[in-house]
Scaffold this active site. Structure first.
Site, PDB file in Angstrom:
ATOM      1  N   HIS A  31       0.806  -1.218   0.000  1.00 22.28           N
ATOM      2  CA  HIS A  31       0.000   0.000   0.000  1.00 22.28           C
ATOM      3  C   HIS A  31       0.842   1.273   0.000  1.00 22.28           C
ATOM      4  CE1 HIS A  31      -2.939   2.955   0.119  1.00 22.28           C
ATOM      5  NE2 HIS A  31      -2.285   3.499   1.109  1.00 22.28           N
TER       6      HIS A  31
ATOM      7  N   TYR B 165       1.775   5.383  -2.623  1.00 23.02           N
ATOM      8  CA  TYR B 165       2.083   6.796  -2.345  1.00 23.02           C
ATOM      9  C   TYR B 165       3.513   7.124  -2.731  1.00 23.02           C
ATOM     10  CZ  TYR B 165      -2.427   6.879  -0.313  1.00 23.02           C
ATOM     11  OH  TYR B 165      -3.771   6.789  -0.174  1.00 23.02           O
TER      12      TYR B 165
ATOM     13  N   HIS C 283      -8.823   1.484 -11.924  1.00 19.22           N
ATOM     14  CA  HIS C 283      -8.419   2.467 -10.910  1.00 19.22           C
ATOM     15  C   HIS C 283      -6.931   2.797 -11.010  1.00 19.22           C
ATOM     16  CE1 HIS C 283      -7.466   4.239  -7.044  1.00 19.22           C
ATOM     17  NE2 HIS C 283      -6.647   3.235  -6.812  1.00 19.22           N
ATOM     18  N   PHE C 284      -6.072   1.748 -11.016  1.00 23.76           N
ATOM     19  CA  PHE C 284      -4.651   2.129 -10.916  1.00 23.76           C
ATOM     20  C   PHE C 284      -4.027   2.572 -12.240  1.00 23.76           C
ATOM     21  CE2 PHE C 284      -4.128  -2.644 -10.636  1.00 23.76           C
ATOM     22  CZ  PHE C 284      -3.501  -2.827 -11.856  1.00 23.76           C
ATOM     23  N   HIS C 285      -4.728   2.334 -13.356  1.00 22.57           N
ATOM     24  CA  HIS C 285      -4.223   2.983 -14.581  1.00 22.57           C
ATOM     25  C   HIS C 285      -4.508   4.485 -14.550  1.00 22.57           C
ATOM     26  CE1 HIS C 285      -3.709  -1.111 -16.131  1.00 22.57           C
ATOM     27  NE2 HIS C 285      -2.791  -0.560 -16.902  1.00 22.57           N
TER      28      HIS C 285
ATOM     29  N   ARG D   7     -10.191  -9.520 -13.502  1.00 20.72           N
ATOM     30  CA  ARG D   7      -8.873  -9.102 -13.970  1.00 20.72           C
ATOM     31  C   ARG D   7      -7.998 -10.350 -14.080  1.00 20.72           C
ATOM     32  NH1 ARG D   7      -5.594  -6.598  -8.773  1.00 20.72           N
ATOM     33  NH2 ARG D   7      -3.939  -6.446 -10.333  1.00 20.72           N
ATOM     34  N   ARG D   8      -6.798 -10.188 -14.596  1.00 22.73           N
ATOM     35  CA  ARG D   8      -5.789 -11.245 -14.639  1.00 22.73           C
ATOM     36  C   ARG D   8      -6.295 -12.531 -15.273  1.00 22.73           C
ATOM     37  NH1 ARG D   8      -2.810 -10.587  -8.736  1.00 22.73           N
ATOM     38  NH2 ARG D   8      -1.360  -9.009  -9.446  1.00 22.73           N
TER      39      ARG D   8
HETATM   40  C1  HEM Z   1       0.734   1.324 -22.792  1.00 23.27           C
HETATM   41  C2  HEM Z   1      -0.378   1.423 -22.206  1.00 23.27           C
HETATM   42  C3  HEM Z   1      -0.997   0.375 -21.322  1.00 23.27           C
HETATM   43  C4  HEM Z   1      -1.854  -0.631 -21.671  1.00 23.27           C
HETATM   44  C5  HEM Z   1      -2.394  -0.912 -23.050  1.00 23.27           C
HETATM   45  C6  HEM Z   1      -2.161  -1.380 -20.473  1.00 23.27           C
HETATM   46  C7  HEM Z   1      -3.037  -2.460 -20.406  1.00 23.27           C
HETATM   47  C8  HEM Z   1      -3.262  -3.239 -19.284  1.00 23.27           C
HETATM   48  C9  HEM Z   1      -4.275  -4.253 -19.145  1.00 23.27           C
HETATM   49  C10 HEM Z   1      -5.299  -4.610 -20.213  1.00 23.27           C
HETATM   50  C11 HEM Z   1      -4.150  -4.806 -17.919  1.00 23.27           C
HETATM   51  C12 HEM Z   1      -5.034  -5.850 -17.256  1.00 23.27           C
HETATM   52  C13 HEM Z   1      -4.751  -7.217 -17.672  1.00 23.27           C
HETATM   53  C14 HEM Z   1      -5.487  -8.259 -16.856  1.00 23.27           C
HETATM   54  O1  HEM Z   1      -5.768  -8.078 -15.657  1.00 23.27           O
HETATM   55  O2  HEM Z   1      -5.784  -9.317 -17.439  1.00 23.27           O
HETATM   56  C15 HEM Z   1      -3.034  -4.151 -17.272  1.00 23.27           C
HETATM   57  C16 HEM Z   1      -2.568  -4.469 -16.023  1.00 23.27           C
HETATM   58  C17 HEM Z   1      -1.652  -3.712 -15.330  1.00 23.27           C
HETATM   59  N1  HEM Z   1      -1.086  -2.501 -15.751  1.00 23.27           N
HETATM   60 FE1  HEM Z   1      -1.282  -1.654 -17.568  1.00 23.27          FE
HETATM   61  N2  HEM Z   1      -1.481  -0.820 -19.429  1.00 23.27           N
HETATM   62  C18 HEM Z   1      -0.766   0.263 -19.894  1.00 23.27           C
HETATM   63  C19 HEM Z   1       0.019   1.108 -19.155  1.00 23.27           C
HETATM   64  C20 HEM Z   1       0.310   0.941 -17.817  1.00 23.27           C
HETATM   65  C21 HEM Z   1       1.069   1.872 -17.022  1.00 23.27           C
HETATM   66  C22 HEM Z   1       1.637   3.186 -17.525  1.00 23.27           C
HETATM   67  C23 HEM Z   1       1.158   1.339 -15.779  1.00 23.27           C
HETATM   68  C24 HEM Z   1       1.820   1.871 -14.551  1.00 23.27           C
HETATM   69  C25 HEM Z   1       2.764   2.755 -14.520  1.00 23.27           C
HETATM   70  C26 HEM Z   1       0.478   0.056 -15.802  1.00 23.27           C
HETATM   71  C27 HEM Z   1       0.415  -0.833 -14.740  1.00 23.27           C
HETATM   72  C28 HEM Z   1      -0.270  -2.044 -14.744  1.00 23.27           C
HETATM   73  C29 HEM Z   1      -0.272  -2.996 -13.649  1.00 23.27           C
HETATM   74  C30 HEM Z   1       0.495  -2.871 -12.336  1.00 23.27           C
HETATM   75  C31 HEM Z   1      -1.121  -4.047 -14.025  1.00 23.27           C
HETATM   76  C32 HEM Z   1      -1.511  -5.268 -13.181  1.00 23.27           C
HETATM   77  C33 HEM Z   1      -0.632  -6.436 -13.420  1.00 23.27           C
HETATM   78  C34 HEM Z   1      -1.092  -7.599 -12.566  1.00 23.27           C
HETATM   79  O3  HEM Z   1      -2.302  -7.817 -12.438  1.00 23.27           O
HETATM   80  O4  HEM Z   1      -0.220  -8.275 -12.010  1.00 23.27           O
HETATM   81  N3  HEM Z   1      -0.033  -0.140 -17.048  1.00 23.27           N
HETATM   82  N4  HEM Z   1      -2.524  -3.179 -18.108  1.00 23.27           N
HETATM   83 CU    CU Z   2      -3.780   0.621  -0.826  1.00 22.80          CU
END
Ligand code: HEM
Ligand code: CU
Length: 569
Positions: free
Chosen positions: A238, A242, A389-391, A452-453
């Protein structure tokens, strides 16, 4: 307080400038890797383009998550602080070998972790190293298990981040010796409070990796307790959110007012905000465990209340950032209740990126309140709402702000102007469009229960109605948004690469990179705000209270129970 009117950072602090350039280069590469994985993932799960195999989905997702939030976001912090501390103290960090050392250590850690993650694509054993993979998602807790090299890489990387903190602390100590009666400059105050809470918070992950995951992955211990390791993970997991936000806050408090043409509204208010983060961000990690059966509900309720207090510093920040922008816009001739917005420099990517970031952060704050509420969390937990949310927060508030900040810092760090100015101008807008589509669709999909995932969120040829609209429309929005984001990320990288190789030399005399004094300066706030020892001590006590109770009870109910299975290797 600031570097001389016309002297570039790179000329005044050549060693630090080199360090910052290195950190940002590695950071931008990891952002690029993350973006490639991101677009492949989004097109795969929405069934628009299937060039990856569903069996490899976790490999992609891990590479995406780890590169984005563990590498890119943290490197953004270290790059920003390595610039901000010497700039605001107006003195060098003092020990170039040490600075260079932690950067190298961090880089080795990154390379090891990347090797382990990419090895997930290799089917079968790797010579000597055996079955190598790290398909453990960016949360990497048990029972998913990675190759030891992944944990070793992450451990080295975290140690490097601690050493970076000591680099800033010693710079502040040395400065204090020479300036005993002066207030700590705001940027250094931000960097130091941030690194203090990071060092405190990251103890959780350090214990998890060094005492549990790594020995387990090496075969030294046969099993680990999932609840304990999850708790240790979220003790860091968490506050880390921040931690990611702090370079963006630093930019909003100190650079955005300047880009808007004005001055920061209040320096003491900024200090209060960072102290609140230092105190409150560590004890609330349990709000990620609302669904964990081993944590009592009453305790979850207390954690929820504490979490809601954290809205305060974020709302204060929203107020200060908007007030400073409005002040800037009115200096530039803006008038009217909202008409002043038109007077802001929307054509400058340095500004537009940060302003859009702030908008996304406000939206992310609202969906965050839903996550934080115990009863609403049951509705959205592990659905696509959470990535929605986190995007908005780390994926946009931080990423876009850093893009704007890197555009602004580029001439100061390299002595060159940006090239491809037209592309740079539209790049934040592309991100804005892409993220509006993608995160909105993710939130709505989550409300409809889409998990998700997973590579296969629904059966093929099967459609159903969401709360608003329908699944196939939501999937189109996800895919279109993801493609825009990918293009925007590579537009950013293209601008930087072109500027490195073809940027024209700037004439320092023509530029003013100074940061103006706030409207209300540090002397308007009480001295106690700068008493970092006091705030640090209170933060430690709060963590002990929050984590001591559950950890003690698990130990006494578990291994210390009469007749319990003894802990054995
Ligand atoms: C280039 C643009 C991006 C695209 C197209 C994208 C797309 C996605 C998608 C579709 C997921 C969900 C997949 C799933 O749960 O099955 C995901 C997960 C995630 N994204 Fe992105 N994303 C982008 C940029 C970013 C950025 C800039 C960050 C953070 C700085 C980020 C951090 C994350 C994280 C931490 C997860 C979760 C991974 C997990 O569940 O272990 N993404 N993203
Ligand atoms: Cu938190």
């Amino acid at each position: 307080m600031a570097t001389g009117q016309n002297e570039l950072f790179k000329d005044k602090f050549p060693t630090e400038a080199k360090a910052v350039r290195r950190i940002f280069v590695v950071g931008v590469i990891t952002l690029g890797i993350g973006a490639i994985m991101g677009v492949l993932q989004v097109l795969h799960r929405t069934d628009k383009l299937r060039i990856i195999s569903s069996g490899d989905y976790y490999t992609y997702l891990t590479i995406h998550g780890v590169n984005m939030v563990i590498f890119w976001a943290i490197l953004a912090i270290l790059g920003t602080f390595t610039w901000a501390v010497p700039r605001s103290l107006d003195r060098s960090l003092g020990n170039p070998k040490f600075t260079c050392g932690w950067i190298r250590l961090g880089l080795i850690g990154i390379i090891l972790a990347e090797i382990a993650m990419f090895a997930g694509f290799i089917k079968g054993d790797v010579p000597i190293l055996g079955n190598m993979q790290a398909d453990v998602l960016y949360t990497f807790y048990a029972p998913l298990k990675a190759h030891p090299i992944f944990y070793i890489g992450l451990a080295l990387y975290v140690i490097a981040s601690w050493l970076a903190g000591f680099d800033y602390f010693t710079a502040l100590w040395d400065w204090k010796k020479d300036n005993p009666d002066e207030r700590i400059p705001l940027q250094t105050f931000i960097a130091v409070t941030t690194m203090m809470f990071w060092q405190l918070a990251s103890l959780g992950i350090a214990i998890e990796v060094l005492f549990f995951l790594l020995p387990w992955s090496l075969g030294i211990i046969p099993q680990v307790d999932p609840l304990l390791t999850r708790t240790l993970f979220w003790m860091t997991g968490h506050p880390i959110v921040y931690f990611w936000l702090m370079p963006a806050y630093l930019a909003w408090y100190t650079v955005l007012p300047k880009l808007s043409g004005g001055r920061l509204f209040s320096d003491p208010l900024a200090r209060v905000v960072f102290i609140l983060f230092l105190l409150l961000s560590s004890p609330v990690g349990f709000h990620h465990q609302y669904m964990d059966p081993g944590v009592p509900n009453g305790f979850k309720y207390v954690v929820m209340s504490n979490t809601m207090f954290l809205l305060l510093p974020s709302l204060l920040t929203a107020f200060t950032a908007v007030a400073s922008m409005e002040h800037g816009a009115r200096q530039r001739g803006g008038t009217g209740r909202l008409g002043w917005l038109k007077a802001l420099p929307w054509e400058k990517p340095q500004f537009s990126a940060m302003a859009f970031a702030g908008l996304f952060f406000a939206a992310g704050g609202f969906s965050g309140m839903v996550n934080a509420a115990l009863n609403l969390n049951y509705l959205v937990h592990n659905t696509l709402w959470v990535p929605g949310h986190f995007h908005l927060t780390v994926g946009s508030a931080v990423t876009l702000t850093m893009m704007g900040l890197i555009y602004w810092l580029f001439p100061q760090l390299t002595g060159k102007d940006l090239s491809l100015k037209g592309l740079a101008m539209v790049q934040p807008y592309l991100w804005f469009i892409g993220m509006t589509f993608m995160s909105n669709a993710m939130h709505r999909a989550g409300l409809a229960g889409v998990p998700r995932r997973t590579a296969e969120p629904t059966y093929r040829l099967f459609d159903f109605h969401a709360v608003l609209g329908n699944m196939s429309e939501i999937r189109w929005q996800l895919a279109i948004g993801g493609v825009f984001l990918f293009i925007s990320a590579f537009a950013f990288i293209a601008v930087l690469v072109a500027s490195v190789f073809a940027g024209s030399r700037i004439d320092a005399a023509q530029h003013d990179f100074t940061i103006p004094e706030p409207l209300s300066g540090p002397e308007d706030g009480p001295l106690i705000l700068d008493n970092l020892k006091l705030w640090g001590a209170i933060a430690v006590v709060l963590v002990l209270l929050a984590y001591g109770v559950p950890l003690m009870s698990w130990v006494t109910d578990g291994p210390l129970q009469p007749g319990a299975i003894p802990v054995r290797p």
